[in-house]
Design a protein around this motif. Structure first.
Motif, PDB file in Angstrom:
ATOM      1  N   UNK A 181       0.847  -1.202   0.000  1.00  0.00           N
ATOM      2  CA  UNK A 181       0.000   0.000   0.000  1.00  0.00           C
ATOM      3  C   UNK A 181       0.879   1.248   0.000  1.00  0.00           C
ATOM      4  N   UNK A 182       1.961   1.201   0.772  1.00  0.00           N
ATOM      5  CA  UNK A 182       2.886   2.339   0.819  1.00  0.00           C
ATOM      6  C   UNK A 182       3.469   2.629  -0.552  1.00  0.00           C
ATOM      7  N   UNK A 183       3.801   1.568  -1.292  1.00  0.00           N
ATOM      8  CA  UNK A 183       4.391   1.768  -2.627  1.00  0.00           C
ATOM      9  C   UNK A 183       3.354   2.363  -3.578  1.00  0.00           C
ATOM     10  N   UNK A 184       2.121   1.888  -3.480  1.00  0.00           N
ATOM     11  CA  UNK A 184       1.071   2.387  -4.382  1.00  0.00           C
ATOM     12  C   UNK A 184       0.733   3.847  -4.063  1.00  0.00           C
ATOM     13  N   UNK A 185       0.644   4.171  -2.767  1.00  0.00           N
ATOM     14  CA  UNK A 185       0.180   5.514  -2.384  1.00  0.00           C
ATOM     15  C   UNK A 185       1.292   6.563  -2.498  1.00  0.00           C
ATOM     16  N   UNK A 186       2.543   6.142  -2.299  1.00  0.00           N
ATOM     17  CA  UNK A 186       3.688   7.029  -2.555  1.00  0.00           C
ATOM     18  C   UNK A 186       3.972   8.037  -1.456  1.00  0.00           C
ATOM     19  N   UNK A 187       4.906   8.914  -1.764  1.00  0.00           N
ATOM     20  CA  UNK A 187       5.489   9.845  -0.785  1.00  0.00           C
ATOM     21  C   UNK A 187       4.423  10.562   0.044  1.00  0.00           C
ATOM     22  N   UNK A 188       4.690  10.691   1.328  1.00  0.00           N
ATOM     23  CA  UNK A 188       3.864  11.422   2.315  1.00  0.00           C
ATOM     24  C   UNK A 188       2.458  10.843   2.472  1.00  0.00           C
ATOM     25  N   UNK A 189       2.259   9.611   1.985  1.00  0.00           N
ATOM     26  CA  UNK A 189       0.913   9.014   2.060  1.00  0.00           C
ATOM     27  C   UNK A 189       0.470   8.829   3.504  1.00  0.00           C
ATOM     28  N   UNK A 190      -0.828   8.753   3.660  1.00  0.00           N
ATOM     29  CA  UNK A 190      -1.430   8.379   4.947  1.00  0.00           C
ATOM     30  C   UNK A 190      -2.307   7.162   4.718  1.00  0.00           C
ATOM     31  N   UNK A 191      -2.584   6.463   5.808  1.00  0.00           N
ATOM     32  CA  UNK A 191      -3.374   5.236   5.681  1.00  0.00           C
ATOM     33  C   UNK A 191      -4.292   5.120   6.888  1.00  0.00           C
ATOM     34  N   UNK A 192      -5.565   4.831   6.632  1.00  0.00           N
ATOM     35  CA  UNK A 192      -6.562   4.671   7.707  1.00  0.00           C
ATOM     36  C   UNK A 192      -7.047   3.227   7.647  1.00  0.00           C
ATOM     37  N   UNK A 193      -6.811   2.489   8.743  1.00  0.00           N
ATOM     38  CA  UNK A 193      -7.108   1.047   8.745  1.00  0.00           C
ATOM     39  C   UNK A 193      -8.089   0.724   9.876  1.00  0.00           C
ATOM     40  N   UNK A 194      -9.117  -0.069   9.565  1.00  0.00           N
ATOM     41  CA  UNK A 194     -10.045  -0.541  10.597  1.00  0.00           C
ATOM     42  C   UNK A 194      -9.668  -1.957  11.002  1.00  0.00           C
ATOM     43  N   UNK A 195      -9.565  -2.197  12.312  1.00  0.00           N
ATOM     44  CA  UNK A 195      -9.139  -3.531  12.751  1.00  0.00           C
ATOM     45  C   UNK A 195      -9.934  -3.980  13.978  1.00  0.00           C
ATOM     46  N   UNK A 196     -10.287  -5.249  13.980  1.00  0.00           N
ATOM     47  CA  UNK A 196     -11.014  -5.840  15.095  1.00  0.00           C
ATOM     48  C   UNK A 196     -10.017  -6.152  16.215  1.00  0.00           C
ATOM     49  N   UNK A 197     -10.389  -5.804  17.453  1.00  0.00           N
ATOM     50  CA  UNK A 197      -9.452  -5.940  18.577  1.00  0.00           C
ATOM     51  C   UNK A 197      -9.655  -7.243  19.350  1.00  0.00           C
ATOM     52  N   UNK A 198      -8.600  -7.660  20.041  1.00  0.00           N
ATOM     53  CA  UNK A 198      -8.671  -8.832  20.932  1.00  0.00           C
ATOM     54  C   UNK A 198      -9.665  -8.506  22.050  1.00  0.00           C
TER      55      UNK A 198
END
Ligand code: AVI
Length: 332
Positions: A181-198
């Motif tokens: 994802x970092x490679x696709x989005x490129x420089x200074x990218x941000x990422x918002x991820x939803x994750x289920x918790x323990x």
């Protein structure tokens, strides 16, 4: 390109021979397994939508609540003119909350393997957000794909990966996806991820063993699909849905258990089952915020913020691409 199993969610257009190969290969392995991505034919996708409304299945409701409660804050991570790129966009219910909260988004790029569906959804979005440029990309988001030129030209790109789909990857695949994802989005990218918790095992076990039996139908539908598309002859009355929380590995495992000693034919191959033997159909990993942050750090992302619901059932986490990617480890 990262070596990843393909996306666990989207798939109706996977070529038949790949489906046949993966199923026969998995059923001839020990222990038996079939990749979770094959759940999602039309019926499977509809059953999954029903799962998200079940009283026991908390993740979708929790995530929507967090998004609504913190939309303004999350939207601050998306600067004016930025491109929002959603991985596995589907029906984009969640992206709509962000789009509403961040009216200055330059463009929205939903990426999904099912081109027909994202075109349809994009047409609706354009009606509801007339100022917004919507540029759908029909692609398997775990593989290399090209962003539209407008997205590449945007001041920066913000990835959006909700739904805890990351939990359906093996942890090393999740790390591979984050790096990709970092490679696709490129420089200074941000990422918002939803994750289920323990969380307590009772809550998790209930979420995957609903009283109405929809998750069981969702799991068993895999055999119906194999029967229809691969000339299988599974007797669905002779298999049972099993789902349980594996505490050591922090994951829900879903299996189809054979109720007796039996044989089934699939794509011309005979598969033998012992009584009680299972086909492992899905893992759904649960994370702590720290563990996801550590995984993301190792894949080149700097954690920015995490928003949880009051019970700490689900988390939405934001990251920023670090200037330097950490070196690739062997497992990725
Ligand atoms: C799509 N994915 C995040 C779901 C999950 O919870 O792992 C799939 C699912 N399997 C059974 N119920 C829902």
């Amino acid at each position: 390109m990262v070596a990843l199993a393909r996306s666990p969610r989207p798939l109706p257009q996977v070529a038949d021979d790949t489906f046949a190969f993966d199923v026969v290969d998995g059923l001839q392995a020990t222990p038996k397994r079939v990749p979770a991505k094959y759940f999602y034919d039309d019926t499977g996708s509809q059953l999954f939508e029903r799962i998200t409304d079940l009283p026991e299945y908390y993740p979708t409701r929790c995530e929507m609540r967090i998004l609504r409660a913190h939309a303004a804050e999350i939207a601050k991570l998306i600067p004016d003119g930025a491109a929002l790129v959603e991985f596995g966009a589907g029906a984009n219910k969640k992206a709509r909350i962000l789009l509403q909260a961040a009216p200055n988004i330059g463009l929205y790029v939903p990426v999904d393997i099912c081109g027909e569906m994202i075109e349809r959804e994009a047409a609706e979005l354009r009606l509801d957000f007339p100022q917004l440029t919507v540029l759908p990309v029909a692609a398997d988001f775990t593989q290399a794909f090209d962003l539209p030129a407008e997205a590449k030209a945007a001041p920066l790109r913000v990835g959006f990966f909700p739904g805890s789909t990351i939990g359906n990857f093996e942890p090393h695949e999740a790390a591979g996806f984050l790096r990709h994802a970092g490679k696709i989005l490129g420089a200074r990218a941000r990422l918002i991820v939803g994750v289920d918790l323990i969380k307590p095992a009772e809550v998790l076990n209930a979420a995957y063993n609903d009283a109405e039996g929809i998750t069981a139908q969702f799991n068993l539908n895999l055999l119906t699909r194999i029967n229809r598309e691969l000339g299988g002859n599974f007797n669905l009355d002779c298999f049972e849905h099993h789902a349980f929380y594996n505490r050591e590995r922090h994951r829900i495992e879903m299996h189809l258990a054979s109720l007796k000693r039996q044989k089934a034919k699939v794509a011309g191959e005979t598969i033998e089952f012992r009584a009680g033997e299972t086909i492992h159909t899905e893992n759904s990993y649960k994370y702590s915020t720290e563990k996801l942050a550590a995984l993301a750090r190792g894949a080149g992302w700097r954690p920015l913020h995490a928003w949880n619901d009051e019970r700490k059932y689900f988390s939405i986490q934001a990251f920023e691409l670090a200037d330097e990617m950490p070196p690739l480890r062997a497992a990725e």
